[in-house]
Design a protein around this motif. Structure first.
Motif, PDB file in Angstrom:
ATOM      1  N   LEU A 252       0.809  -1.221   0.000  1.00 47.99           N
ATOM      2  CA  LEU A 252       0.000   0.000   0.000  1.00 47.99           C
ATOM      3  C   LEU A 252       0.842   1.271   0.000  1.00 47.99           C
ATOM      4  O   LEU A 252       0.709   2.120  -0.893  1.00 47.99           O
ATOM      5  CB  LEU A 252      -0.927   0.017   1.226  1.00 47.99           C
ATOM      6  N   ALA A 253       1.666   1.439   1.012  1.00 45.31           N
ATOM      7  CA  ALA A 253       2.387   2.709   1.170  1.00 45.31           C
ATOM      8  C   ALA A 253       3.422   2.966   0.071  1.00 45.31           C
ATOM      9  O   ALA A 253       3.470   4.078  -0.472  1.00 45.31           O
ATOM     10  CB  ALA A 253       3.046   2.770   2.545  1.00 45.31           C
ATOM     11  N   PRO A 254       4.274   1.973  -0.287  1.00 42.78           N
ATOM     12  CA  PRO A 254       5.217   2.265  -1.370  1.00 42.78           C
ATOM     13  C   PRO A 254       4.528   2.692  -2.656  1.00 42.78           C
ATOM     14  O   PRO A 254       5.002   3.585  -3.365  1.00 42.78           O
ATOM     15  CB  PRO A 254       5.953   0.929  -1.557  1.00 42.78           C
ATOM     16  N   SER A 255       3.386   2.065  -2.959  1.00 43.73           N
ATOM     17  CA  SER A 255       2.655   2.429  -4.173  1.00 43.73           C
ATOM     18  C   SER A 255       2.032   3.813  -4.050  1.00 43.73           C
ATOM     19  O   SER A 255       2.128   4.636  -4.961  1.00 43.73           O
ATOM     20  CB  SER A 255       1.579   1.379  -4.457  1.00 43.73           C
ATOM     21  N   ALA A 256       1.379   4.090  -2.914  1.00 44.35           N
ATOM     22  CA  ALA A 256       0.743   5.397  -2.709  1.00 44.35           C
ATOM     23  C   ALA A 256       1.773   6.518  -2.760  1.00 44.35           C
ATOM     24  O   ALA A 256       1.574   7.542  -3.425  1.00 44.35           O
ATOM     25  CB  ALA A 256      -0.004   5.412  -1.380  1.00 44.35           C
ATOM     26  N   LEU A 257       2.887   6.332  -2.064  1.00 45.33           N
ATOM     27  CA  LEU A 257       3.933   7.355  -2.046  1.00 45.33           C
ATOM     28  C   LEU A 257       4.596   7.485  -3.419  1.00 45.33           C
ATOM     29  O   LEU A 257       4.949   8.597  -3.843  1.00 45.33           O
ATOM     30  CB  LEU A 257       4.988   7.001  -0.992  1.00 45.33           C
ATOM     31  N   GLY A 258       4.750   6.357  -4.104  1.00 43.74           N
ATOM     32  CA  GLY A 258       5.372   6.394  -5.423  1.00 43.74           C
ATOM     33  C   GLY A 258       4.572   7.192  -6.430  1.00 43.74           C
ATOM     34  O   GLY A 258       5.140   7.961  -7.212  1.00 43.74           O
ATOM     35  N   TYR A 259       3.247   7.061  -6.404  1.00 42.38           N
ATOM     36  CA  TYR A 259       2.429   7.789  -7.372  1.00 42.38           C
ATOM     37  C   TYR A 259       2.106   9.209  -6.922  1.00 42.38           C
ATOM     38  O   TYR A 259       1.795  10.063  -7.750  1.00 42.38           O
ATOM     39  CB  TYR A 259       1.170   6.988  -7.704  1.00 42.38           C
ATOM     40  N   LEU A 260       2.222   9.463  -5.620  1.00 37.56           N
ATOM     41  CA  LEU A 260       2.243  10.854  -5.170  1.00 37.56           C
ATOM     42  C   LEU A 260       3.464  11.540  -5.768  1.00 37.56           C
ATOM     43  O   LEU A 260       3.377  12.637  -6.328  1.00 37.56           O
ATOM     44  CB  LEU A 260       2.313  10.901  -3.646  1.00 37.56           C
ATOM     45  N   PHE A 261       4.601  10.879  -5.653  1.00 37.65           N
ATOM     46  CA  PHE A 261       5.884  11.393  -6.123  1.00 37.65           C
ATOM     47  C   PHE A 261       5.906  11.597  -7.636  1.00 37.65           C
ATOM     48  O   PHE A 261       6.301  12.656  -8.129  1.00 37.65           O
ATOM     49  CB  PHE A 261       6.973  10.400  -5.690  1.00 37.65           C
ATOM     50  N   MET A 388      -6.144  10.430  -7.701  1.00 38.35           N
ATOM     51  CA  MET A 388      -7.540  10.832  -7.761  1.00 38.35           C
ATOM     52  C   MET A 388      -8.055  11.259  -6.384  1.00 38.35           C
ATOM     53  O   MET A 388      -8.713  12.299  -6.239  1.00 38.35           O
ATOM     54  CB  MET A 388      -8.388   9.691  -8.312  1.00 38.35           C
ATOM     55  N   ILE A 389      -7.733  10.472  -5.353  1.00 37.04           N
ATOM     56  CA  ILE A 389      -8.177  10.811  -3.999  1.00 37.04           C
ATOM     57  C   ILE A 389      -7.507  12.090  -3.507  1.00 37.04           C
ATOM     58  O   ILE A 389      -8.153  12.942  -2.885  1.00 37.04           O
ATOM     59  CB  ILE A 389      -7.891   9.635  -3.036  1.00 37.04           C
ATOM     60  N   ALA A 390      -6.231  12.235  -3.780  1.00 37.91           N
ATOM     61  CA  ALA A 390      -5.528  13.449  -3.359  1.00 37.91           C
ATOM     62  C   ALA A 390      -6.126  14.689  -4.013  1.00 37.91           C
ATOM     63  O   ALA A 390      -6.295  15.737  -3.362  1.00 37.91           O
ATOM     64  CB  ALA A 390      -4.042  13.333  -3.706  1.00 37.91           C
ATOM     65  N   SER A 399      -6.452  21.879   1.607  1.00 41.56           N
ATOM     66  CA  SER A 399      -5.371  21.641   2.562  1.00 41.56           C
ATOM     67  C   SER A 399      -4.494  20.491   2.089  1.00 41.56           C
ATOM     68  O   SER A 399      -4.961  19.352   1.958  1.00 41.56           O
ATOM     69  CB  SER A 399      -5.954  21.301   3.944  1.00 41.56           C
ATOM     70  N   SER A 400      -3.232  20.783   1.854  1.00 42.25           N
ATOM     71  CA  SER A 400      -2.304  19.725   1.475  1.00 42.25           C
ATOM     72  C   SER A 400      -2.000  18.815   2.661  1.00 42.25           C
ATOM     73  O   SER A 400      -1.673  17.638   2.485  1.00 42.25           O
ATOM     74  CB  SER A 400      -1.005  20.330   0.941  1.00 42.25           C
ATOM     75  N   GLN A 401      -2.109  19.343   3.877  1.00 42.14           N
ATOM     76  CA  GLN A 401      -1.840  18.526   5.053  1.00 42.14           C
ATOM     77  C   GLN A 401      -2.888  17.434   5.230  1.00 42.14           C
ATOM     78  O   GLN A 401      -2.622  16.386   5.813  1.00 42.14           O
ATOM     79  CB  GLN A 401      -1.764  19.415   6.299  1.00 42.14           C
ATOM     80  N   ALA A 402      -4.117  17.682   4.717  1.00 43.55           N
ATOM     81  CA  ALA A 402      -5.142  16.642   4.736  1.00 43.55           C
ATOM     82  C   ALA A 402      -4.734  15.472   3.848  1.00 43.55           C
ATOM     83  O   ALA A 402      -4.992  14.303   4.174  1.00 43.55           O
ATOM     84  CB  ALA A 402      -6.485  17.218   4.288  1.00 43.55           C
ATOM     85  N   ILE A 403      -4.087  15.782   2.724  1.00 46.36           N
ATOM     86  CA  ILE A 403      -3.565  14.715   1.861  1.00 46.36           C
ATOM     87  C   ILE A 403      -2.475  13.941   2.598  1.00 46.36           C
ATOM     88  O   ILE A 403      -2.408  12.705   2.534  1.00 46.36           O
ATOM     89  CB  ILE A 403      -3.014  15.301   0.549  1.00 46.36           C
ATOM     90  N   ALA A 404      -1.618  14.663   3.319  1.00 43.72           N
ATOM     91  CA  ALA A 404      -0.544  14.015   4.066  1.00 43.72           C
ATOM     92  C   ALA A 404      -1.099  13.051   5.107  1.00 43.72           C
ATOM     93  O   ALA A 404      -0.562  11.959   5.316  1.00 43.72           O
ATOM     94  CB  ALA A 404       0.338  15.074   4.734  1.00 43.72           C
ATOM     95  N   LEU A 405      -2.187  13.422   5.764  1.00 41.74           N
ATOM     96  CA  LEU A 405      -2.803  12.537   6.755  1.00 41.74           C
ATOM     97  C   LEU A 405      -3.312  11.252   6.104  1.00 41.74           C
ATOM     98  O   LEU A 405      -3.197  10.162   6.672  1.00 41.74           O
ATOM     99  CB  LEU A 405      -3.950  13.262   7.460  1.00 41.74           C
ATOM    100  N   TYR A 406      -3.897  11.387   4.922  1.00 45.63           N
ATOM    101  CA  TYR A 406      -4.343  10.205   4.176  1.00 45.63           C
ATOM    102  C   TYR A 406      -3.170   9.267   3.904  1.00 45.63           C
ATOM    103  O   TYR A 406      -3.263   8.044   4.071  1.00 45.63           O
ATOM    104  CB  TYR A 406      -5.008  10.653   2.875  1.00 45.63           C
ATOM    105  N   LEU A 407      -2.032   9.832   3.515  1.00 45.11           N
ATOM    106  CA  LEU A 407      -0.859   9.021   3.201  1.00 45.11           C
ATOM    107  C   LEU A 407      -0.271   8.376   4.456  1.00 45.11           C
ATOM    108  O   LEU A 407       0.213   7.241   4.401  1.00 45.11           O
ATOM    109  CB  LEU A 407       0.186   9.887   2.496  1.00 45.11           C
ATOM    110  N   VAL A 408      -0.320   9.078   5.577  1.00 46.42           N
ATOM    111  CA  VAL A 408       0.171   8.501   6.829  1.00 46.42           C
ATOM    112  C   VAL A 408      -0.659   7.272   7.206  1.00 46.42           C
ATOM    113  O   VAL A 408      -0.136   6.290   7.745  1.00 46.42           O
ATOM    114  CB  VAL A 408       0.158   9.553   7.954  1.00 46.42           C
ATOM    115  N   ALA A 409      -1.952   7.298   6.915  1.00 44.64           N
ATOM    116  CA  ALA A 409      -2.795   6.130   7.162  1.00 44.64           C
ATOM    117  C   ALA A 409      -2.316   4.940   6.330  1.00 44.64           C
ATOM    118  O   ALA A 409      -2.267   3.794   6.820  1.00 44.64           O
ATOM    119  CB  ALA A 409      -4.252   6.448   6.839  1.00 44.64           C
ATOM    120  N   MET A 410      -1.938   5.183   5.071  1.00 48.29           N
ATOM    121  CA  MET A 410      -1.394   4.120   4.234  1.00 48.29           C
ATOM    122  C   MET A 410      -0.089   3.578   4.815  1.00 48.29           C
ATOM    123  O   MET A 410       0.150   2.363   4.839  1.00 48.29           O
ATOM    124  CB  MET A 410      -1.108   4.655   2.814  1.00 48.29           C
ATOM    125  N   VAL A 411       0.745   4.486   5.304  1.00 45.38           N
ATOM    126  CA  VAL A 411       2.031   4.099   5.892  1.00 45.38           C
ATOM    127  C   VAL A 411       1.822   3.224   7.119  1.00 45.38           C
ATOM    128  O   VAL A 411       2.522   2.216   7.314  1.00 45.38           O
ATOM    129  CB  VAL A 411       2.841   5.371   6.250  1.00 45.38           C
TER     130      VAL A 411
END
Length: 449
Positions: A252-261, A388-390, A399-411
């Motif tokens: 989950l997290a490597p993929s989510a962070l990878g496509y954020l990046f 899409m979710i971001a 709020s970009s920090q709201a996106i960060a919280l979503y990603l922390v959940a994946m992590v």
């Protein structure tokens, strides 16, 4: 050739296979990532012109996500034949499928020319891409690890993983060059098609390289012992479902962070007013860091254990996403470059060990199916939906920090999942740590691996 000659040639064959998997996966991911760049920059107005800019971007990222929906299907399909007939054949066919889908996107008329048929065909071809890359990952990783010398499985597993940042570099470099040569109107009208055409030439080269490879020696042992299964998927789901679910969580997290990046931050930066060309250049530079860290992580994992490195990567990721958005929100290209470099480090650490953690939790006769299903399902839920979710989160909250919280959940999910999977798969010196001996790859069940 006698046994002594085979043994002496083994390291050379392993290096040749590792290099070939790197080249092949680079081209596969190039195909996948040029679609992501096009989705971020041009597919909205080209295929969804009646929508508002934000709605068009969400729709464009929706077509991007469609490729992920097909990836588990590709993983199951190619995994079935990879576990029954061999790794090499499936790798060749998956590359051909990906290449055909990508090339046809280059020829696709837009909405203005053929109406609603345009986005329908776009989604169809994206699904073809997803099928191809769904079969690619498992075969490439298994060819690399199953040829690897003892004690170097994690390092060799990182070669096809390095194809991910290499694909990002290649895809965005092509877009950068075309964007620099063509006027914006030319790029929007037809220039975006050139990277898709270029793919066809690279696929021909990769096919030639792959045809020269030898089959995995571990699969050949299973095949010689008549230990292949008629329906590998059913056996995986019956005896290894815990491994599959945990492997999905690890992905989950490597993929989510990878496509954020690699995808979302390009779009986000342009929305903030940053120059597209400079953003592409920044992404390319940061992807070099990503590539180097991926190889470093694979090499280090053979000595300290992959789970330790993956856990460290998750801790760093949780902090990095907040820093990344804070730097982007400063709306300077220097801040964006630094943000991408910071994010590249934990992504590279996790991606560099992700493959060995997932693949070695399944026995050889079920490994292609089990590993592919785990990885691709996690990628759908993590990476496929993240852009899409971001976009939707930012549209709703500003709020970009709201996106960060979503990603922390994946992590958090991935950090818990890797610990669970390491307990299920305990006994492997790469996954659990060097104090545990390697269990024979022909273990009868995932629990014994």
């Amino acid at each position: 050739m006698n046994t002594a000659n085979l043994a002496s040639d083994a390291p050379k064959r392993a290096r040749r296979v590792a290099a070939a998997t790197f080249v092949g996966t680079t081209i596969e991911w190039y195909d996948f990532f040029i679609y992501g760049a096009a989705a971020a920059f041009v597919f909205g107005p080209q295929f969804f012109p009646a929508f508002s800019p934000t709605a068009g971007l969400i729709a464009s990222f929706g077509t991007f996500a469609a490729g992920f929906i097909a990836r588990p299907v590709g993983g199951i399909l190619f995994g079935h034949f990879g576990d029954r007939l061999g790794r090499k054949r499936t790798l060749v066919f998956s590359l051909m499928l990906m290449g055909v889908g990508t090339f046809l996107i280059a020829l696709l008329p837009n909405f203005e020319q053929i109406g609603i048929a345009a986005p329908i065909l776009l989604i169809t071809l994206r699904l073809v891409q997803g099928l191809g890359v769904g079969g690619e990952w498992g075969g490439a990783v298994l060819m690399a690890t199953e040829h690897a010398p003892p004690g170097k499985r994690a390092f060799y597993s990182s070669f096809p993983q390095m194809g991910i940042p290499a694909g990002i570099i290649l895809a965005n470099a092509v877009f950068l060059i075309i964007g620099a040569v063509l006027a914006p109107a030319q790029f929007a009208a037809w220039g975006w098609r050139i990277p898709f055409v270029f793919s066809a030439l690279m696929v021909i080269v990769a096919l030639f390289i792959r045809m020269q490879l030898e089959e995995s020696p571990e699969f050949e042992k299973v095949n010689a012992a008549s230990a292949t299964r008629r329906l590998p998927l059913l056996e995986v789901l019956r005896s290894g479902w815990k491994n599959v679910i945990s492997g999905m969580g690890v992905s989950l997290a490597p993929s989510a962070l990878g496509y954020l990046f690699s995808v979302y931050l390009l779009s986000y930066g342009v929305q903030l007013g940053l120059d597209r060309q400079l953003l592409l250049g920044s992404l390319i530079a940061a992807s070099v860091v990503y590539l180097v860290v991926t190889g470093f992580a694979g090499n280090l994992a053979d000595r300290v254990g992959a789970v330790k490195l993956f856990t460290l990567a998750m801790i760093l990721s949780a902090a990095a996403v907040f820093v990344c958005f804070w730097l982007f929100d400063g709306v300077t290209i220097g801040g964006a470059l630094l943000a991408l470099v910071i994010l590249a480090v934990p992504i590279g650490l996790s991606v560099g060990v992700q493959a060995i953690i997932i693949t070695r939790s399944f026995p050889t006769h079920l490994r292609y199916t089990g590993a592919s299903l785990s990885y691709q399902m996690g990628s759908v839920l993590g990476g496929g939906l993240t852009p899409m979710i971001a976009t939707a989160i930012y549209a709703a909250t500003a709020s970009s920090q709201a996106i960060a919280l979503y990603l922390v959940a994946m992590v958090a999910v991935s950090a818990i999942s890797v610990l669970v999977l390491s307990k299920i798969s305990r006994g492997n010196d790469v996954v659990a740590g060097p104090e545990h001996p390697i269990v024979a790859s022909s273990s009868p069940s995932p629990k014994d691996a």
